[in-house]
Design an enzyme around this catalytic site. Structure first.
Site, PDB file in Angstrom:
ATOM      1  N   GLU A   1       0.539  -1.033   0.141  1.00  0.00           N
ATOM      2  CA  GLU A   1      -0.236  -0.141  -0.097  1.00  0.00           C
ATOM      3  C   GLU A   1       0.588   0.917   0.315  1.00  0.00           C
ATOM      4  OE1 GLU A   1      -2.825  -0.112  -0.224  1.00  0.00           O
ATOM      5  OE2 GLU A   1      -3.444  -1.254  -0.681  1.00  0.00           O
TER       6      GLU A   1
ATOM      7  N   TYR B   1      -6.343   6.811   4.046  1.00  0.00           N
ATOM      8  CA  TYR B   1      -6.407   5.542   2.657  1.00  0.00           C
ATOM      9  C   TYR B   1      -5.756   4.226   3.254  1.00  0.00           C
ATOM     10  CZ  TYR B   1      -6.096   2.719  -1.095  1.00  0.00           C
ATOM     11  OH  TYR B   1      -5.451   1.523  -1.692  1.00  0.00           O
TER      12      TYR B   1
ATOM     13  N   ASP C   1     -10.049   5.190  -2.336  1.00  0.00           N
ATOM     14  CA  ASP C   1      -8.492   5.658  -2.761  1.00  0.00           C
ATOM     15  C   ASP C   1      -9.380   6.718  -4.011  1.00  0.00           C
ATOM     16  OD1 ASP C   1      -9.934   3.659  -4.118  1.00  0.00           O
ATOM     17  OD2 ASP C   1      -7.673   3.072  -5.028  1.00  0.00           O
TER      18      ASP C   1
ATOM     19  N   CYS D   1     -13.395   0.891 -14.642  1.00  0.00           N
ATOM     20  CA  CYS D   1     -13.752   2.334 -14.698  1.00  0.00           C
ATOM     21  C   CYS D   1     -12.343   2.783 -14.413  1.00  0.00           C
ATOM     22  CB  CYS D   1     -14.866   1.851 -14.011  1.00  0.00           C
ATOM     23  SG  CYS D   1     -15.723   3.726 -13.314  1.00  0.00           S
TER      24      CYS D   1
ATOM     25  N   CYS E   1     -18.268  -3.685 -17.974  1.00  0.00           N
ATOM     26  CA  CYS E   1     -18.299  -3.085 -17.410  1.00  0.00           C
ATOM     27  C   CYS E   1     -19.594  -3.819 -16.726  1.00  0.00           C
ATOM     28  CB  CYS E   1     -19.101  -1.717 -16.693  1.00  0.00           C
ATOM     29  SG  CYS E   1     -19.218  -1.393 -15.096  1.00  0.00           S
TER      30      CYS E   1
END
Length: 312
Positions: free
Chosen positions: A59, A142, A160, A215, A225
């Site tokens: 991360e 986050y 995020d 997306c 999608c």
DNA sequence: AAGACGGGGTT
DNA sequence: AACCCAGTCTT
């Protein structure tokens, strides 16, 4: 109250009613959860043998750096420093060289500081609550949420850039989210997030992946999608974003000068003299001096004898 | 609330 | 040449 605020409140109330009725879950959450297993990338920090530490390292590396560039560095990093205790013992120079060209090297410094704090205050094991994680160096809202969700499988609202974009489009009808995270986005996300830990954690992973793979910011793959048919942005004709994000300058900036100096020091075997720094940024002595002073202040560079090097 | 902070792949 | 990227910290 002005018209824009009135409309925003009305939209949120409408969304809240949809959430209450379970429609958001049926139209958005469930399809994305069903889509994920067949679409997810096989990333090493998601493997079944993952550790909370490995998740955290991923991360931090992924803060503003794309997956493709992080993956090889992450593997080497975890091989070398498989635990917070291992990294806590590492010389700063080794840490910065292992970080390589991922960018924003202050992240590497903060990750090492985080490892030392985990050893000192948490017995070497990462804490499991957002508040405790948030208190560690380099871990913001986050990243704390991401560790709770991805490493511990518990509910945390992971907001995020990918998730913000998916929610802005599917629920807000906007092409892109606002420049800065708003309260409205947070309350919308909280209303959407499943209550159950396991479902919430799966959703965190799935909605981020949808934003990363389908997306996307520039050229979304709406044909692939799973929620295109209920997407508010599509329904509105996919209007282009109203506010163009201000692009960051790069060439000739202090940041580029800092990067050039760091590159020289990473590649050097021992301390380097003024001459090597001048060669790294030849055309503007004032800017070179400013960049070096900043790096020294940040703890990314240290004086070494008559010259400079990475800190011990 | 705004600005600083890397670097490279994609369009 | 722009744009984008699993953000955080300081002022």
């Amino acid at each position: 109250m002005v018209a824009g605020e009135r409309a925003g409140v009305d939209a949120r109330l409408a969304e809240a009613r949809l959430a209450e009725a379970g429609l958001v879950d049926a139209r958005l959450v469930a399809p994305v959860l069903a889509w994920y297993p067949g679409a997810a990338r096989d990333l090493p920090w998601r493997a079944s043998d993952r550790t909370p530490w490995g998740v955290l390292v991923s991360e931090v590396m992924l803060q503003q750096t794309p997956v493709a560039r992080v993956e090889p560095v992450w593997r080497a990093w975890l091989d070398r420093w498989p635990t917070p205790a291992a990294l806590a013992e590492a010389p700063t120079a080794d840490v910065l060289r292992a970080w390589g060209t991922l960018g924003y090297p202050r992240r590497a410094l903060r990750l090492a500081a985080c490892a030392r704090a985990v050893v000192e205050h948490h017995g070497g094991a990462l804490p499991t609550t957002e508040a405790e994680l948030r208190a560690l160096p380099g871990i913001g809202a986050y990243t704390a949420a991401a560790v709770v969700a991805f490493a511990h499988g518990r509910r945390a609202v992971v907001l995020d850039t990918n998730v913000r974009r998916v929610l802005a489009r599917t629920l807000g009808g906007q092409g892109l989210p606002p420049a800065h995270l708003t309260r409205g986005e947070q309350s919308r996300a909280d209303a959407v997030w499943p209550a159950d830990d396991a479902r919430a954690a799966a959703w965190s992973q799935a909605v981020m992946e949808l934003g990363a793979l389908v997306c996307t910011a520039r050229a979304p793959r709406c044909a692939a999608c799973p929620v295109a048919s209920s997407c508010a942005w599509r329904a509105a004709g996919s209007p282009p974003p109203t506010t163009a994000p201000r692009t960051q300058a790069w060439t000739g900036t202090d940041r580029q000068a800092r990067g050039r100096i760091m590159a020289v020091l990473r590649d050097a075997v021992g301390p380097v003299g003024e001459g090597a720094l001048t060669a790294a940024w030849p055309h503007d002595a004032e800017q070179r001096a400013r960049a070096l002073a900043g790096l020294l202040a940040d703890g990314l560079v240290a004086r070494a004898g008559d010259g400079y090097g990475l800190p011990e």
